[in-house]
Design a protein around this motif. Structure first.
Motif, PDB file in Angstrom:
ATOM      1  N   UNK A 149      85.684   2.214  28.812  1.00 31.30           N
ATOM      2  CA  UNK A 149      85.825   3.196  27.787  1.00 31.30           C
ATOM      3  C   UNK A 149      84.681   3.135  26.704  1.00 31.30           C
ATOM      4  N   UNK A 150      84.343   4.355  26.182  1.00 29.89           N
ATOM      5  CA  UNK A 150      83.775   4.449  25.132  1.00 29.89           C
ATOM      6  C   UNK A 150      84.308   4.828  23.760  1.00 29.89           C
ATOM      7  N   UNK A 151      85.668   4.410  23.518  1.00 30.48           N
ATOM      8  CA  UNK A 151      86.591   4.426  22.551  1.00 30.48           C
ATOM      9  C   UNK A 151      85.774   3.454  21.207  1.00 30.48           C
ATOM     10  N   UNK A 152      85.259   2.385  21.952  1.00 30.47           N
ATOM     11  CA  UNK A 152      84.553   1.402  20.561  1.00 30.47           C
ATOM     12  C   UNK A 152      83.511   2.043  20.134  1.00 30.47           C
ATOM     13  N   UNK A 153      83.060   3.149  20.622  1.00 35.84           N
ATOM     14  CA  UNK A 153      81.765   3.696  19.886  1.00 35.84           C
ATOM     15  C   UNK A 153      82.396   4.707  18.736  1.00 35.84           C
ATOM     16  N   UNK A 154      82.737   4.233  17.577  1.00 34.35           N
ATOM     17  CA  UNK A 154      83.434   4.826  16.469  1.00 34.35           C
ATOM     18  C   UNK A 154      82.354   5.634  16.030  1.00 34.35           C
ATOM     19  N   UNK A 155      82.586   6.670  15.041  1.00 36.79           N
ATOM     20  CA  UNK A 155      81.579   7.475  14.479  1.00 36.79           C
ATOM     21  C   UNK A 155      80.828   6.672  13.175  1.00 36.79           C
ATOM     22  N   UNK A 156      81.467   5.506  12.912  1.00 33.59           N
ATOM     23  CA  UNK A 156      80.486   4.648  11.968  1.00 33.59           C
ATOM     24  C   UNK A 156      79.402   4.004  12.543  1.00 33.59           C
ATOM     25  N   UNK A 157      79.281   4.031  13.683  1.00 32.64           N
ATOM     26  CA  UNK A 157      77.980   3.700  14.402  1.00 32.64           C
ATOM     27  C   UNK A 157      76.817   4.517  14.172  1.00 32.64           C
ATOM     28  N   UNK A 158      77.213   5.928  14.475  1.00 36.77           N
ATOM     29  CA  UNK A 158      76.321   6.983  14.246  1.00 36.77           C
ATOM     30  C   UNK A 158      75.990   7.142  12.653  1.00 36.77           C
ATOM     31  N   UNK A 159      77.168   7.090  11.850  1.00 36.11           N
ATOM     32  CA  UNK A 159      76.738   7.247  10.471  1.00 36.11           C
ATOM     33  C   UNK A 159      75.850   6.306   9.647  1.00 36.11           C
ATOM     34  N   UNK A 160      76.005   4.834  10.419  1.00 36.46           N
ATOM     35  CA  UNK A 160      75.258   3.866   9.869  1.00 36.46           C
ATOM     36  C   UNK A 160      73.761   4.184  10.276  1.00 36.46           C
ATOM     37  N   UNK A 161      73.580   4.279  11.527  1.00 33.91           N
ATOM     38  CA  UNK A 161      72.227   4.968  11.910  1.00 33.91           C
ATOM     39  C   UNK A 161      71.563   5.895  11.184  1.00 33.91           C
ATOM     40  N   UNK A 162      72.319   6.852  10.833  1.00 37.41           N
ATOM     41  CA  UNK A 162      71.714   8.069   9.777  1.00 37.41           C
ATOM     42  C   UNK A 162      71.564   7.379   8.339  1.00 37.41           C
ATOM     43  N   UNK A 163      72.244   6.712   7.977  1.00 38.32           N
ATOM     44  CA  UNK A 163      72.355   6.082   6.641  1.00 38.32           C
ATOM     45  C   UNK A 163      70.767   5.231   6.497  1.00 38.32           C
ATOM     46  N   UNK A 164      70.646   4.620   7.887  1.00 37.47           N
ATOM     47  CA  UNK A 164      69.584   3.549   7.786  1.00 37.47           C
ATOM     48  C   UNK A 164      68.224   4.480   8.044  1.00 37.47           C
ATOM     49  N   UNK A 165      68.389   5.581   8.741  1.00 34.31           N
ATOM     50  CA  UNK A 165      67.085   6.333   9.081  1.00 34.31           C
ATOM     51  C   UNK A 165      66.637   7.126   7.597  1.00 34.31           C
ATOM     52  N   UNK A 166      67.960   7.648   7.061  1.00 33.17           N
ATOM     53  CA  UNK A 166      67.790   8.441   5.784  1.00 33.17           C
ATOM     54  C   UNK A 166      66.768   7.195   4.668  1.00 33.17           C
TER      55      UNK A 166
END
Length: 237
Positions: free
Chosen positions: A2-19
């Motif tokens: 299941x992809x339940x482990x892929x919480x929104x925080x993963x993508x938010x952190x990548x966005x913060x790092x990119x910024x």
């Protein structure tokens, strides 16, 4: 799986790092032009006013979500792991030293300048901040063992690898042949230039107050680490 482990925080952190990467590297690229327009000191202040808040946001968000996602491994109960993590973390800050050598320039009290270093830890690696960040990521990923930490480390390492290319490019443009000579006598991968005989390690160059400052900082950070975690936990991000 299941992809339940892929919480929104993963993508938010990548966005913060990119910024952060765009702001930090973008402002670094604009430095020669910006200093001619507003001067070195105002540029340094602008750089700090943009970079530092973004860095603080990253740190707080990382602390608050470090156990998000999938638990890939759990080694915190293994006695040897904790001292390894602390030793690696301490070493990482030794490699992150350059900002301690010109504090008055960092604070814009003295006129900020671009320097070509070939002493101390630069003899080991031309990009100590990248090496320090990689070591820090290895230590914290080993300790936490979560998919969120792995994603964060991946983003941080990518940014610093880009910084290797970007930093060399900017120094080449500014210093030309002088940088080419330094580039030949140093290496990106630690100790390679020394092993190949292009560089020699001078241990006496490490007898500097800056390294004492790094050691004191590491000790204070070790003491304040639980307090720092509690403080960031009070921020609802």
């Amino acid at each position: 799986m299941s992809n339940d482990w892929l919480t929104p925080s993963h993508l938010i952190m990548l966005g913060l790092l990119l910024s952060f990467a765009i702001a930090h590297s973008g402002l670094a690229a604009l430095r020669p032009w910006a200093e001619t327009k507003i001067g070195p000191r105002p540029y340094r202040i602008l750089f700090a006013l943009v970079s530092l808040p973004l860095a603080v946001i990253l740190i707080i968000y990382f602390f608050n979500h470090r156990y998000d996602g999938l638990q890939l491994w759990q080694l915190q109960g293994v006695p040897i792991v904790k001292p390894i993590v602390w030793i690696l973390s301490a070493i990482s800050f030794i490699f992150l030293y350059p900002s301690t050598f010109n504090l008055l320039e960092i604070a814009a009290i003295q006129k900020p300048q671009v320097h070509l270093y070939e002493t101390g830890i630069i003899r080991i690696t031309r990009h100590p901040q990248m090496v320090g960040q990689v070591i820090w990521c290895i230590a914290h990923t080993l300790w936490l063992g979560t998919s969120f930490t792995l994603v964060t480390s991946f983003g941080l390492i990518l940014h610093h690898l880009f910084g290797v290319w970007h930093g060399d490019r900017r120094l080449q443009q500014r210093f030309g042949e002088s940088f080419e000579k330094l580039k030949f006598r140093t290496s990106v991968i630690p100790f390679v230039a020394i092993i190949q005989g292009r560089q020699t390690l001078q241990l006496q160059e490490f007898l500097r107050w800056a390294y004492v400052g790094v050691a004191v900082f590491i000790f204070l950070l070790w003491q304040a680490h639980p307090l720092l975690i509690r403080a960031t936990g009070s921020v609802d991000w």
